[in-house]
Design a protein around this motif. Structure first.
Motif, PDB file in Angstrom:
ATOM      1  N   LEU A  78      11.035 -25.333 121.119  1.00  0.00           N
ATOM      2  CA  LEU A  78      10.263 -24.462 121.998  1.00  0.00           C
ATOM      3  C   LEU A  78       8.800 -24.245 121.734  1.00  0.00           C
ATOM      4  O   LEU A  78       8.142 -24.764 120.848  1.00  0.00           O
ATOM      5  CB  LEU A  78      10.972 -22.904 121.497  1.00  0.00           C
ATOM      6  CG  LEU A  78      12.294 -22.471 121.538  1.00  0.00           C
ATOM      7  CD1 LEU A  78      12.565 -21.375 121.132  1.00  0.00           C
ATOM      8  CD2 LEU A  78      12.687 -23.002 123.005  1.00  0.00           C
ATOM      9  N   THR A  79       8.125 -24.101 122.863  1.00  0.00           N
ATOM     10  CA  THR A  79       6.694 -24.112 122.925  1.00  0.00           C
ATOM     11  C   THR A  79       6.310 -22.306 123.062  1.00  0.00           C
ATOM     12  O   THR A  79       6.733 -21.668 123.831  1.00  0.00           O
ATOM     13  CB  THR A  79       5.976 -24.796 124.075  1.00  0.00           C
ATOM     14  OG1 THR A  79       6.600 -24.221 125.385  1.00  0.00           O
ATOM     15  CG2 THR A  79       6.181 -26.335 123.883  1.00  0.00           C
ATOM     16  N   TRP A  80       5.305 -22.178 122.112  1.00  0.00           N
ATOM     17  CA  TRP A  80       4.842 -20.826 121.984  1.00  0.00           C
ATOM     18  C   TRP A  80       3.365 -20.670 122.412  1.00  0.00           C
ATOM     19  O   TRP A  80       2.777 -20.926 121.499  1.00  0.00           O
ATOM     20  CB  TRP A  80       5.214 -20.037 120.944  1.00  0.00           C
ATOM     21  CG  TRP A  80       5.047 -18.615 120.673  1.00  0.00           C
ATOM     22  CD1 TRP A  80       4.328 -17.928 121.215  1.00  0.00           C
ATOM     23  CD2 TRP A  80       5.917 -17.794 119.797  1.00  0.00           C
ATOM     24  NE1 TRP A  80       4.377 -16.502 120.836  1.00  0.00           N
ATOM     25  CE2 TRP A  80       5.446 -16.306 119.934  1.00  0.00           C
ATOM     26  CE3 TRP A  80       7.062 -18.033 119.009  1.00  0.00           C
ATOM     27  CZ2 TRP A  80       5.901 -15.441 119.454  1.00  0.00           C
ATOM     28  CZ3 TRP A  80       7.585 -16.952 118.217  1.00  0.00           C
ATOM     29  CH2 TRP A  80       7.105 -15.455 118.688  1.00  0.00           C
ATOM     30  N   TYR A  81       2.927 -19.964 123.493  1.00  0.00           N
ATOM     31  CA  TYR A  81       1.760 -19.706 123.918  1.00  0.00           C
ATOM     32  C   TYR A  81       1.327 -18.390 123.297  1.00  0.00           C
ATOM     33  O   TYR A  81       1.886 -17.341 123.558  1.00  0.00           O
ATOM     34  CB  TYR A  81       1.416 -19.889 125.157  1.00  0.00           C
ATOM     35  CG  TYR A  81       0.098 -19.261 125.800  1.00  0.00           C
ATOM     36  CD1 TYR A  81      -1.066 -20.321 125.551  1.00  0.00           C
ATOM     37  CD2 TYR A  81      -0.176 -18.205 126.201  1.00  0.00           C
ATOM     38  CE1 TYR A  81      -2.255 -19.938 125.917  1.00  0.00           C
ATOM     39  CE2 TYR A  81      -1.546 -17.768 126.876  1.00  0.00           C
ATOM     40  CZ  TYR A  81      -2.742 -18.598 126.536  1.00  0.00           C
ATOM     41  OH  TYR A  81      -3.923 -18.236 126.927  1.00  0.00           O
ATOM     42  N   LEU A  82      -0.046 -18.410 122.728  1.00  0.00           N
ATOM     43  CA  LEU A  82      -0.548 -16.975 122.122  1.00  0.00           C
ATOM     44  C   LEU A  82      -1.674 -16.822 122.766  1.00  0.00           C
ATOM     45  O   LEU A  82      -2.684 -17.780 122.685  1.00  0.00           O
ATOM     46  CB  LEU A  82      -0.646 -16.979 120.585  1.00  0.00           C
ATOM     47  CG  LEU A  82       0.821 -16.994 119.835  1.00  0.00           C
ATOM     48  CD1 LEU A  82       0.985 -18.493 119.364  1.00  0.00           C
ATOM     49  CD2 LEU A  82       1.106 -15.905 118.858  1.00  0.00           C
ATOM     50  N   ASN A  83      -1.790 -15.821 123.380  1.00  0.00           N
ATOM     51  CA  ASN A  83      -3.071 -15.520 124.354  1.00  0.00           C
ATOM     52  C   ASN A  83      -4.266 -14.952 123.304  1.00  0.00           C
ATOM     53  O   ASN A  83      -4.982 -14.127 123.784  1.00  0.00           O
ATOM     54  CB  ASN A  83      -2.760 -14.301 125.192  1.00  0.00           C
ATOM     55  CG  ASN A  83      -3.780 -14.309 126.413  1.00  0.00           C
ATOM     56  OD1 ASN A  83      -3.847 -15.530 127.014  1.00  0.00           O
ATOM     57  ND2 ASN A  83      -4.134 -13.362 126.932  1.00  0.00           N
ATOM     58  N   PHE A  84      -4.502 -15.580 122.022  1.00  0.00           N
ATOM     59  CA  PHE A  84      -5.524 -15.232 121.292  1.00  0.00           C
ATOM     60  C   PHE A  84      -6.157 -16.284 120.821  1.00  0.00           C
ATOM     61  O   PHE A  84      -5.534 -17.110 120.034  1.00  0.00           O
ATOM     62  CB  PHE A  84      -5.168 -14.336 120.105  1.00  0.00           C
ATOM     63  CG  PHE A  84      -4.152 -13.154 120.752  1.00  0.00           C
ATOM     64  CD1 PHE A  84      -4.798 -11.938 121.280  1.00  0.00           C
ATOM     65  CD2 PHE A  84      -2.808 -13.037 120.434  1.00  0.00           C
ATOM     66  CE1 PHE A  84      -4.091 -11.067 121.847  1.00  0.00           C
ATOM     67  CE2 PHE A  84      -1.883 -12.002 121.048  1.00  0.00           C
ATOM     68  CZ  PHE A  84      -2.725 -10.876 121.613  1.00  0.00           C
ATOM     69  N   SER A  85      -7.302 -16.603 120.966  1.00  0.00           N
ATOM     70  CA  SER A  85      -7.803 -17.833 120.675  1.00  0.00           C
ATOM     71  C   SER A  85      -8.288 -18.071 119.050  1.00  0.00           C
ATOM     72  O   SER A  85      -8.455 -19.119 118.744  1.00  0.00           O
ATOM     73  CB  SER A  85      -9.325 -18.028 121.487  1.00  0.00           C
ATOM     74  OG  SER A  85     -10.328 -16.940 121.057  1.00  0.00           O
ATOM     75  N   ALA A 118      -7.544 -15.656 129.710  1.00  0.00           N
ATOM     76  CA  ALA A 118      -7.202 -15.232 130.874  1.00  0.00           C
ATOM     77  C   ALA A 118      -7.220 -16.463 131.788  1.00  0.00           C
ATOM     78  O   ALA A 118      -6.148 -16.705 132.536  1.00  0.00           O
ATOM     79  CB  ALA A 118      -8.170 -14.169 131.203  1.00  0.00           C
ATOM     80  N   GLU A 119      -8.273 -17.339 131.924  1.00  0.00           N
ATOM     81  CA  GLU A 119      -8.185 -18.544 132.576  1.00  0.00           C
ATOM     82  C   GLU A 119      -7.002 -19.501 132.154  1.00  0.00           C
ATOM     83  O   GLU A 119      -6.506 -20.009 132.991  1.00  0.00           O
ATOM     84  CB  GLU A 119      -9.517 -19.283 132.281  1.00  0.00           C
ATOM     85  CG  GLU A 119     -10.795 -18.486 132.949  1.00  0.00           C
ATOM     86  CD  GLU A 119     -12.013 -19.318 132.798  1.00  0.00           C
ATOM     87  OE1 GLU A 119     -11.859 -20.453 132.236  1.00  0.00           O
ATOM     88  OE2 GLU A 119     -13.089 -18.962 133.156  1.00  0.00           O
ATOM     89  N   LYS A 120      -6.619 -19.654 130.951  1.00  0.00           N
ATOM     90  CA  LYS A 120      -5.779 -20.642 130.515  1.00  0.00           C
ATOM     91  C   LYS A 120      -4.356 -19.815 131.120  1.00  0.00           C
ATOM     92  O   LYS A 120      -3.411 -20.744 131.551  1.00  0.00           O
ATOM     93  CB  LYS A 120      -5.698 -20.686 128.992  1.00  0.00           C
ATOM     94  CG  LYS A 120      -4.478 -21.429 128.305  1.00  0.00           C
ATOM     95  CD  LYS A 120      -4.532 -22.878 128.622  1.00  0.00           C
ATOM     96  CE  LYS A 120      -3.503 -23.622 127.846  1.00  0.00           C
ATOM     97  NZ  LYS A 120      -3.442 -24.999 128.351  1.00  0.00           N
ATOM     98  N   LEU A 121      -4.161 -18.770 130.824  1.00  0.00           N
ATOM     99  CA  LEU A 121      -2.831 -17.938 131.212  1.00  0.00           C
ATOM    100  C   LEU A 121      -2.750 -18.288 132.882  1.00  0.00           C
ATOM    101  O   LEU A 121      -1.530 -18.501 133.249  1.00  0.00           O
ATOM    102  CB  LEU A 121      -2.736 -16.638 130.739  1.00  0.00           C
ATOM    103  CG  LEU A 121      -1.500 -16.058 130.790  1.00  0.00           C
ATOM    104  CD1 LEU A 121      -0.204 -16.802 130.580  1.00  0.00           C
ATOM    105  CD2 LEU A 121      -1.464 -14.490 130.129  1.00  0.00           C
ATOM    106  N   ASN A 122      -3.692 -17.621 133.403  1.00  0.00           N
ATOM    107  CA  ASN A 122      -3.407 -17.696 134.844  1.00  0.00           C
ATOM    108  C   ASN A 122      -3.212 -19.168 135.489  1.00  0.00           C
ATOM    109  O   ASN A 122      -2.666 -19.313 136.491  1.00  0.00           O
ATOM    110  CB  ASN A 122      -5.107 -17.112 135.711  1.00  0.00           C
ATOM    111  CG  ASN A 122      -5.144 -15.500 135.288  1.00  0.00           C
ATOM    112  OD1 ASN A 122      -4.132 -14.953 135.072  1.00  0.00           O
ATOM    113  ND2 ASN A 122      -6.255 -15.220 135.281  1.00  0.00           N
TER     114      ASN A 122
END
Length: 255
Positions: A78-85, A118-122
């Motif tokens: 699984l890939t898990w993206y965390l919106n915290f740099s 935000a740019e990455k997630l969008n």
């Protein structure tokens, strides 16, 4: 998006301070499928693609009445993206994640934005390249964007079909609090409390903690800081004993 089995594509959206758990995925139009905290979101292409394998949301888990299935015979990545740099962790380094992989066969690749979150997630939303798991703050506008864009499934619907055990561990009050206008709950808090929690438990802990400098703490006598008065007095003593640190005025408490 190409069709996948339920166990192979899962997207979690986790929100900090008020956490909720959500399931996201691309719905095929022809099938007509339908307090502060962090929010977790799962993605899947088809709710009809049940499996009898290792995931806690599978039919096997529901039938046994257990949320955990000890079956590592099939490996699942699984890939898990965390919106915290700032997120520094890696899966498989600590004992907990190693145990989970050993018991379930699930391995996770963490993805962290190098720049603007935000740019990455969008970009991932617009390009239809959402990973299996997403973690972000409940306040982020992308939460509603994914719900309104039918990129997420309701937790209660997935629990009804795949894992009734979810209702044994989920708090009904929290499910109701986070329910949307359509009556479904797309997220579940990772750190929140209900009025019943305050009534039934003596110790209510925060999902964050204060860090104290050991050298200064010991220098002022290692005081009891578990009470309001003790905490404030420790700050006064630190300021008095160390008016400056490294040629800079001491700020005894920072957020």
């Amino acid at each position: 998006m190409k069709k996948h089995s339920f166990k192979n594509i899962i997207t979690l959206l986790i929100v900090l301070v008020l956490v909720t758990t959500m399931f996201a995925g691309c719905k095929k139009e022809e099938t007509n499928e339908g307090s502060a905290s962090n929010e977790t979101e799962k993605t899947t292409d088809s709710k009809d693609s049940k499996t009898d394998d290792a995931e806690a949301t599978t039919e096997e888990a529901t039938g046994s009445g257990m949320g955990w299935v000890d079956n590592a015979s099939e490996k699942i990545d699984l890939t898990w993206y965390l919106n915290f740099s700032w997120f520094p962790n890696q899966w498989g380094v600590d004992a907990t994640s190693q145990y989970i992989t050993e018991k379930t066969g699930v391995d996770i690749e963490f993805i962290v934005p190098a720049g603007n979150e935000a740019e990455k997630l969008n970009s991932m939303i617009a390009s239809g390249t959402l990973p299996d798991i997403i973690t972000l703050g409940w306040w982020e506008p992308q939460v509603n964007t994914m719900i309104e864009g039918e990129l997420v499934y309701a937790l209660d619907e997935l629990a009804d079909e795949y894992d009734a055990y979810f209702y044994e561990v989920a708090d009904p009050a929290k499910l109701g609090w986070y329910a949307k206008e359509d009556g479904h709950t797309y997220g579940y808090p990772n750190a929140s409390y209900t009025p019943n929690d305050y009534a039934n438990y003596d110790n209510i802990y925060s999902n964050e903690t204060f860090l104290v400098r050991k050298d200064i703490y010991e220098a002022i006598g290692s005081p009891d800081m578990s009470t309001t008065d003790g905490f404030l007095q420790a700050l006064r003593d630190a300021k008095e004993m160390y008016p400056e640190v490294a040629d800079q005025p001491l700020i005894p408490f920072g957020l």
